[in-house]
Design an enzyme around this catalytic site. Structure first.
Site, mmCIF file in Angstrom:
data_model
loop_
_atom_site.group_PDB
_atom_site.id
_atom_site.type_symbol
_atom_site.label_atom_id
_atom_site.label_comp_id
_atom_site.label_asym_id
_atom_site.label_seq_id
_atom_site.Cartn_x
_atom_site.Cartn_y
_atom_site.Cartn_z
ATOM 1 N N GLY A 32 15.201 -7.765 -0.092
ATOM 2 C CA GLY A 32 15.669 -9.160 -0.186
ATOM 3 C C GLY A 32 14.581 -10.148 0.217
ATOM 4 O O GLY A 32 14.680 -11.329 -0.052
ATOM 5 N N SER A 44 11.501 -9.711 -0.810
ATOM 6 C CA SER A 44 10.511 -9.661 -1.888
ATOM 7 C C SER A 44 10.275 -11.022 -2.484
ATOM 8 O O SER A 44 11.211 -11.808 -2.641
ATOM 9 C CB SER A 44 10.995 -8.747 -3.007
ATOM 10 N N GLY A 45 9.030 -11.255 -2.842
ATOM 11 C CA GLY A 45 8.679 -12.539 -3.461
ATOM 12 C C GLY A 45 8.381 -13.602 -2.437
ATOM 13 O O GLY A 45 7.828 -14.646 -2.762
HETATM 14 N N1 ARG Z 1 11.028 -4.489 -2.436
HETATM 15 C C1 ARG Z 1 11.709 -5.211 -1.441
HETATM 16 C C2 ARG Z 1 12.544 -6.326 -2.092
HETATM 17 O O1 ARG Z 1 12.766 -6.237 -3.286
HETATM 18 C C3 ARG Z 1 10.796 -5.676 -0.357
HETATM 19 C C4 ARG Z 1 10.503 -4.563 0.552
HETATM 20 C C5 ARG Z 1 9.566 -4.855 1.640
HETATM 21 N N2 ARG Z 1 9.609 -3.715 2.491
HETATM 22 C C6 ARG Z 1 8.904 -3.583 3.579
HETATM 23 N N3 ARG Z 1 9.086 -2.504 4.287
HETATM 24 N N4 ARG Z 1 8.075 -4.477 3.984
HETATM 25 O O2 ARG Z 1 13.065 -7.188 -1.451
#
Ligand code: ARG
Length: 586
Positions: free
Chosen positions: A270, A272-273
């Site tokens: 969540g 991400s981005g």
């Molecule tokens: N892929 C994840 C998203 O779609 C973000 C993950 C980040 N994970 C981390 N361990 N820093 O929100």
């Protein structure tokens, strides 16, 4: 009564022929038929004026965006917001950021459901992760929730105009996990949202620099997402360390990693981005974006720091995308649905919106404009289908909400109960927006030359000058129609004199046409049908010719006038005598 029938009646009722040796040589179209022609001509004029106004409005908007982007300072946090991201604040585990602490942090929502974070990098651009759009790249479905203010001022929700995932994004490896999102309306400089600074060069802060992450992501792996923005400080790690701990999945050319090898503090699902920003010291410290949250192995696990897309590597791509002119990419669905062109409008000027489709066309200007218009209309039909699918999806979601929670929904965030907008609510169907467009009075006073626009200061704002030149060129090219106030926008066909001895293979007759627009008079020659079906067939061409004649008449205004003006200037034309056309003397 259908047009053809009406015309037939009108033609039969008042034939007006001249005879020589008992044979008719010329005939005039009846007043009724002229009236029908005039009505269609007026519609064509209105369409041409709307199209010119639209083209100007678009460039003005671009100028406004450009100016805005030049004025807004990047990377400055709001005064008075506690500027102390705690070393142990966590996105995983949870400490809430003070309200307004991250003015560039935005939330990307799919059908109202928050899915990813994003970072405002310019007044109308948000940078985010490309994987957020996997399987959902329809821009009509997405909205962006901007940052709230330091005093809790309400966050603004903006529609998305365009989604540009990096063309080399690989969903298997998350290589090049970056996307630009263009907002439909730029953020207001008075509002709480502010852009972050993009790195100037390719240099990054050294390993160990404490940088900041923020977002609404999960509080722990597979846990619920946060209701409020959370923040944390994480140190940048060296490329060597990242590769050592994360293995070959980590590609240092486009990814960097940050966090604690001991675990416990990290971004999570969540987030991400969202941004990984580092402060640039100086008299006025600013925050610079070096990473975009991309992936991780679990969340906050020991030896598994978070992975971020390296922004410095994509500097050129970002610049290129954000400064690209509108004719270099296909018009977006939102732009097309907002465009109120109609297929049957017979003007030949392809609006700026469709210029993309004409850029490789080798034909004549008018055939390229026609082709571009056709492709625009075709794509708009596809967009209409997409927006229809959107509406159906909304209805379906509404029905599901009524029936209870969806078992498959993984995220613990409750979506605001709101159905997707109907076609009527989409741009172009939005009465408020339409009023905005039709209400903008660009036309000056009748037959007055448009006043030159006061030019805003262009110094220090790259990209502004070409836009202003473009605006001036459009204003010049369309001045003839823009200067006519709407209430005077009426075309009058006074007379159409057809030569009965000149029937072509397609059943049309050479004719001399006398038409008026305000106090402007033109005479030109064209082809006209004298039966209902052939007359209807010849109508669009006559209208285009009339528009062209008025345009060149107003362009040559003040210059010595030819006795006639028209598309077929090589033709021998009838002379005007006592206000009526007379057949040429053989
Ligand atoms: N892929 C994840 C998203 O779609 C973000 C993950 C980040 N994970 C981390 N361990 N820093 O929100």
């Amino acid at each position: 009564m259908p047009l053809a029938m009406l015309l037939l009646l009108l033609l039969l009722l008042s034939p007006d022929s001249q005879t020589a040796h008992g044979h008719p040589l010329y005939t005039r179209l009846s007043p009724g038929a002229l009236q029908v022609l005039s009505a269609q001509g007026t519609q064509a004029l209105q369409a041409a004026q709307r199209s010119a106004q639209w083209a100007i409005k678009r460039v003005l908007m671009e100028i406004q965006h450009r100016l805005h982007e030049c004025q807004v300072q990047c990377g400055e946090r709001h005064q008075g917001v506690a500027n102390t991201t705690r070393a142990h604040g966590r996105i995983v585990g949870g400490s809430t950021a003070p309200s307004g602490a991250w003015p560039w942090l935005v939330r990307l929502q799919l059908g109202g459901l928050p899915l990813c974070g994003g970072v405002l990098v310019a007044a109308s651009w948000v940078l985010t992760a490309a994987h957020c759009f996997a399987g959902a790249s329809n821009e009509l479905l997405w909205t962006v929730m901007l940052a709230e203010g330091p005093q809790g001022e309400q966050a603004e929700e903006v529609q998305v105009n365009r989604i540009l995932p990096h063309p080399k994004f690989d969903p298997q490896t998350f290589h090049n996990d970056l996307a630009l999102v263009q907002l439909w309306t730029p953020v207001s400089p008075e509002g709480p949202a502010r852009p972050i600074c993009l790195p100037q060069g390719s240099r990054e802060p050294p390993a160990g620099t404490p940088c900041a992450i923020a977002g609404w992501g999960a509080l722990f792996e597979d846990g619920p997402e946060s209701e409020a923005v959370r923040e944390a400080r994480v140190p940048l790690l060296s490329a060597d360390t990242c590769q050592k701990v994360l293995g070959p999945g980590l590609r240092p050319s486009t990814m960097l990693c940050a966090g604690y090898l001991a675990g416990g503090i990290d971004s999570c699902q969540g987030d991400s981005g969202g941004p990984l920003t580092c402060s640039e010291p100086g008299p006025r410290p600013r925050e610079v974006l070096f990473g975009v949250t991309s992936w991780g192995d679990g969340c906050g696990e020991p030896g598994k720091p978070g992975v971020y897309t390296r922004v410095t590597v994509f500097k050129d791509w970002l610049q290129e995308q954000m400064s690209a002119g509108p004719s270099t990419r296909e018009p977006s669905c939102r732009e097309l649905l907002n465009w109120n062109a109609r297929e049957e409008e017979p003007f030949t000027d392809a609006p700026g919106l469709c210029a993309f489709y004409a850029r490789q066309c080798l034909g004549s200007e008018s055939s390229c404009a026609r082709l571009a218009l056709q492709q625009c209309l075709q794509r708009r039909r596809r967009c209409e289908l997409r927006s229809l699918a959107h509406t159906l999806l909304g209805l379906l979601r509404g029905a599901q909400e009524l029936l209870g929670p969806r078992p498959g929904l993984r995220r613990g965030v409750s979506a605001p109960a709101r159905s997707a907008p109907s076609l009527q609510e989409l741009p172009g169907h939005n009465p408020r927006e339409q009023r905005l467009y039709s209400g903008s009075r660009i036309a000056g006073t009748w037959l007055q030359k448009p006043k030159p626009e006061r030019r805003p200061e262009t110094k220090g704002c790259p990209g502004l000058e070409p836009l202003q030149q473009k605006l001036a060129a459009i204003q010049r090219a369309h001045a003839w129609i823009l200067q006519i106030p709407a209430e005077h926008l009426a075309m009058n066909f006074h007379e159409v004199l057809a030569d009965l001895g000149s029937k072509t293979l397609t059943g049309l007759f050479r004719a001399w046409v006398r038409a008026g627009l305000g106090d402007q008079r033109v005479v030109f020659s064209g082809l006209v049908g004298l039966e209902p079906s052939t007359l209807a067939h010849s109508l669009p061409r006559l209208l285009v010719q009339a528009l062209k004649a008025f345009r060149s008449a107003s362009l040559t205004e003040g210059e010595p006038q030819a006795p006639w003006i028209g598309a077929d200037q090589g033709q021998r034309l009838g002379k005007e005598r006592q206000g009526q056309l007379q057949p040429p003397v053989p």
